[in-house]
Design an enzyme around this catalytic site. Sequence first.
Site, PDB file in Angstrom:
ATOM      1  N   LYS A 161       0.829  -1.218   0.000  1.00 20.64           N
ATOM      2  CA  LYS A 161       0.000   0.000   0.000  1.00 20.64           C
ATOM      3  C   LYS A 161       0.857   1.259   0.000  1.00 20.64           C
ATOM      4  O   LYS A 161       0.581   2.201  -0.739  1.00 20.64           O
ATOM      5  CB  LYS A 161      -0.925   0.036   1.232  1.00 20.64           C
ATOM      6  CG  LYS A 161      -1.888  -1.124   1.340  1.00 20.64           C
ATOM      7  CD  LYS A 161      -2.806  -0.968   2.542  1.00 20.64           C
ATOM      8  CE  LYS A 161      -2.117  -1.013   3.884  1.00 20.64           C
ATOM      9  NZ  LYS A 161      -1.526  -2.324   4.231  1.00 20.64           N
ATOM     10  N   ARG A 185      -9.157   1.045   8.803  1.00 14.82           N
ATOM     11  CA  ARG A 185      -8.747  -0.344   9.025  1.00 14.82           C
ATOM     12  C   ARG A 185      -9.792  -1.102   9.822  1.00 14.82           C
ATOM     13  O   ARG A 185      -9.640  -2.299  10.034  1.00 14.82           O
ATOM     14  CB  ARG A 185      -7.448  -0.359   9.823  1.00 14.82           C
ATOM     15  CG  ARG A 185      -6.184  -0.663   9.021  1.00 14.82           C
ATOM     16  CD  ARG A 185      -5.057  -0.480   9.996  1.00 14.82           C
ATOM     17  NE  ARG A 185      -3.824  -1.106   9.694  1.00 14.82           N
ATOM     18  CZ  ARG A 185      -2.777  -0.513   9.144  1.00 14.82           C
ATOM     19  NH1 ARG A 185      -2.866   0.711   8.697  1.00 14.82           N
ATOM     20  NH2 ARG A 185      -1.644  -1.151   9.013  1.00 14.82           N
ATOM     21  N   ARG A 187      12.106  -5.608   4.543  1.00 16.55           N
ATOM     22  CA  ARG A 187      11.908  -4.160   4.336  1.00 16.55           C
ATOM     23  C   ARG A 187      12.842  -3.354   5.244  1.00 16.55           C
ATOM     24  O   ARG A 187      13.022  -3.668   6.415  1.00 16.55           O
ATOM     25  CB  ARG A 187      10.454  -3.800   4.659  1.00 16.55           C
ATOM     26  CG  ARG A 187      10.167  -2.323   4.516  1.00 16.55           C
ATOM     27  CD  ARG A 187       8.708  -2.049   4.408  1.00 16.55           C
ATOM     28  NE  ARG A 187       7.962  -2.319   5.631  1.00 16.55           N
ATOM     29  CZ  ARG A 187       6.647  -2.128   5.739  1.00 16.55           C
ATOM     30  NH1 ARG A 187       5.948  -1.703   4.696  1.00 16.55           N
ATOM     31  NH2 ARG A 187       6.025  -2.391   6.866  1.00 16.55           N
ATOM     32  N   ARG A 237      11.819  -1.535  10.772  1.00 15.34           N
ATOM     33  CA  ARG A 237      10.768  -1.112  11.697  1.00 15.34           C
ATOM     34  C   ARG A 237      10.624  -2.149  12.811  1.00 15.34           C
ATOM     35  O   ARG A 237      10.722  -3.338  12.558  1.00 15.34           O
ATOM     36  CB  ARG A 237       9.437  -0.984  10.944  1.00 15.34           C
ATOM     37  CG  ARG A 237       9.283   0.328  10.226  1.00 15.34           C
ATOM     38  CD  ARG A 237       8.109   0.361   9.299  1.00 15.34           C
ATOM     39  NE  ARG A 237       6.874  -0.204   9.830  1.00 15.34           N
ATOM     40  CZ  ARG A 237       5.704  -0.144   9.185  1.00 15.34           C
ATOM     41  NH1 ARG A 237       5.606   0.444   8.028  1.00 15.34           N
ATOM     42  NH2 ARG A 237       4.621  -0.691   9.702  1.00 15.34           N
ATOM     43  N   ARG A 263       0.413  -9.008  13.262  1.00  9.47           N
ATOM     44  CA  ARG A 263      -0.250  -7.965  12.458  1.00  9.47           C
ATOM     45  C   ARG A 263      -1.199  -8.584  11.439  1.00  9.47           C
ATOM     46  O   ARG A 263      -2.278  -8.069  11.178  1.00  9.47           O
ATOM     47  CB  ARG A 263       0.803  -7.110  11.734  1.00  9.47           C
ATOM     48  CG  ARG A 263       1.491  -6.134  12.674  1.00  9.47           C
ATOM     49  CD  ARG A 263       2.758  -5.601  12.078  1.00  9.47           C
ATOM     50  NE  ARG A 263       2.556  -4.696  10.964  1.00  9.47           N
ATOM     51  CZ  ARG A 263       3.504  -4.370  10.089  1.00  9.47           C
ATOM     52  NH1 ARG A 263       4.720  -4.887  10.200  1.00  9.47           N
ATOM     53  NH2 ARG A 263       3.238  -3.541   9.118  1.00  9.47           N
TER      54      ARG A 263
HETATM   55  P1  AMP Z   1       1.351   0.691   8.717  1.00  5.66           P
HETATM   56  O1  AMP Z   1       2.536   1.563   8.481  1.00  5.66           O
HETATM   57  O2  AMP Z   1       0.148   1.094   7.913  1.00  5.66           O
HETATM   58  O3  AMP Z   1       1.670  -0.779   8.574  1.00  5.66           O
HETATM   59  O4  AMP Z   1       0.912   0.913  10.251  1.00  5.66           O
HETATM   60  C1  AMP Z   1       1.811   0.610  11.313  1.00  5.66           C
HETATM   61  C2  AMP Z   1       1.044   0.481  12.607  1.00  5.66           C
HETATM   62  O5  AMP Z   1       0.387   1.744  12.907  1.00  5.66           O
HETATM   63  C3  AMP Z   1      -0.084  -0.547  12.602  1.00  5.66           C
HETATM   64  O6  AMP Z   1       0.386  -1.872  12.866  1.00  5.66           O
HETATM   65  C4  AMP Z   1      -0.960  -0.001  13.739  1.00  5.66           C
HETATM   66  O7  AMP Z   1      -0.394  -0.274  15.003  1.00  5.66           O
HETATM   67  C5  AMP Z   1      -0.877   1.513  13.515  1.00  5.66           C
HETATM   68  N1  AMP Z   1      -1.933   1.989  12.583  1.00  5.66           N
HETATM   69  C6  AMP Z   1      -1.775   2.513  11.343  1.00  5.66           C
HETATM   70  N2  AMP Z   1      -2.955   2.833  10.785  1.00  5.66           N
HETATM   71  C7  AMP Z   1      -3.899   2.507  11.715  1.00  5.66           C
HETATM   72  C8  AMP Z   1      -5.304   2.568  11.736  1.00  5.66           C
HETATM   73  N3  AMP Z   1      -6.003   3.034  10.676  1.00  5.66           N
HETATM   74  N4  AMP Z   1      -5.954   2.144  12.843  1.00  5.66           N
HETATM   75  C9  AMP Z   1      -5.271   1.677  13.918  1.00  5.66           C
HETATM   76  N5  AMP Z   1      -3.932   1.562  13.950  1.00  5.66           N
HETATM   77  C10 AMP Z   1      -3.241   1.977  12.870  1.00  5.66           C
END
Ligand code: AMP
Length: 222
Positions: free
Chosen positions: A13, A88, A127, A160, A171
């Site tokens: 994404k 989400r 990554r 990360r 996740r």
């Molecule tokens: P991402 O970079 O999109 O993989 O997001 C990393 C982490 O941020 C996720 O594993 C969640 O802990 C948090 N996060 C990101 N977007 C959301 C969301 N829309 N709702 C809740 N937690 C989020």
Amino acid sequence: MIVILFGPPGAGKGTQAKLLSSYLASEHVSTGDLLRQHVRDGSALGEKAKSYMDKGELVPDELVTDMVSDYIQKLEKNKGFILDGYPRTYAQAESLTGLLKGMGRSIDAAFYFQTDKDVIVRRLSGRRICKKCGRIYHIETMPPKNDMRCDDCTIALEQRNDDKEATILNRLAVYLAQSTPVLDYYEKKALLKRISGNADAQSVFILLKDALAPSTKAAHNR
Ligand code: AMP
């Protein structure tokens, strides 16, 4: 246009959102990036969010929704944006619909990147990111030119915290449990388009542009 990019962690994404935001001259709104910035800044939100993020769990809906709604309302009026990682959960999807309605706007399309589990684990565990500019690399498929340093900023790339294998599996489990209703939500609104996220970034982007074309035409004709 307002476009949602949806799919499991590691579906690509973030990479597709960067390509699409430059293609459409739209803003890229990544909740993961915004939350990581709050954590780096040590803000009150960042302190609350960090423990959830490190475990691979979702940050509570109201915290993320307030953050996104503040951010979107500050964007240039009528400017297009690409949402990456939001909504989400079903509650977030409903909040977003309400927020946009209040602004006289609506979603043009939601793309779901269907991606196999082995592809996801390989992508996420390899990554590496530049914490300064956010550029994403992969140790095998997209390595930096020099010694694991960012090609642009020259600082050392990092993994990360939530890209370690145990957290990746958590996740994915969280994604399946909480995010599947979001698919149904946009499917019922006839906004959902499915794309395979398994191929390399440029091939997936070609699929994305093809799938986007009818929505682009519809937006121009409005
Ligand atoms: P991402 O970079 O999109 O993989 O997001 C990393 C982490 O941020 C996720 O594993 C969640 O802990 C948090 N996060 C990101 N977007 C959301 C969301 N829309 N709702 C809740 N937690 C989020």
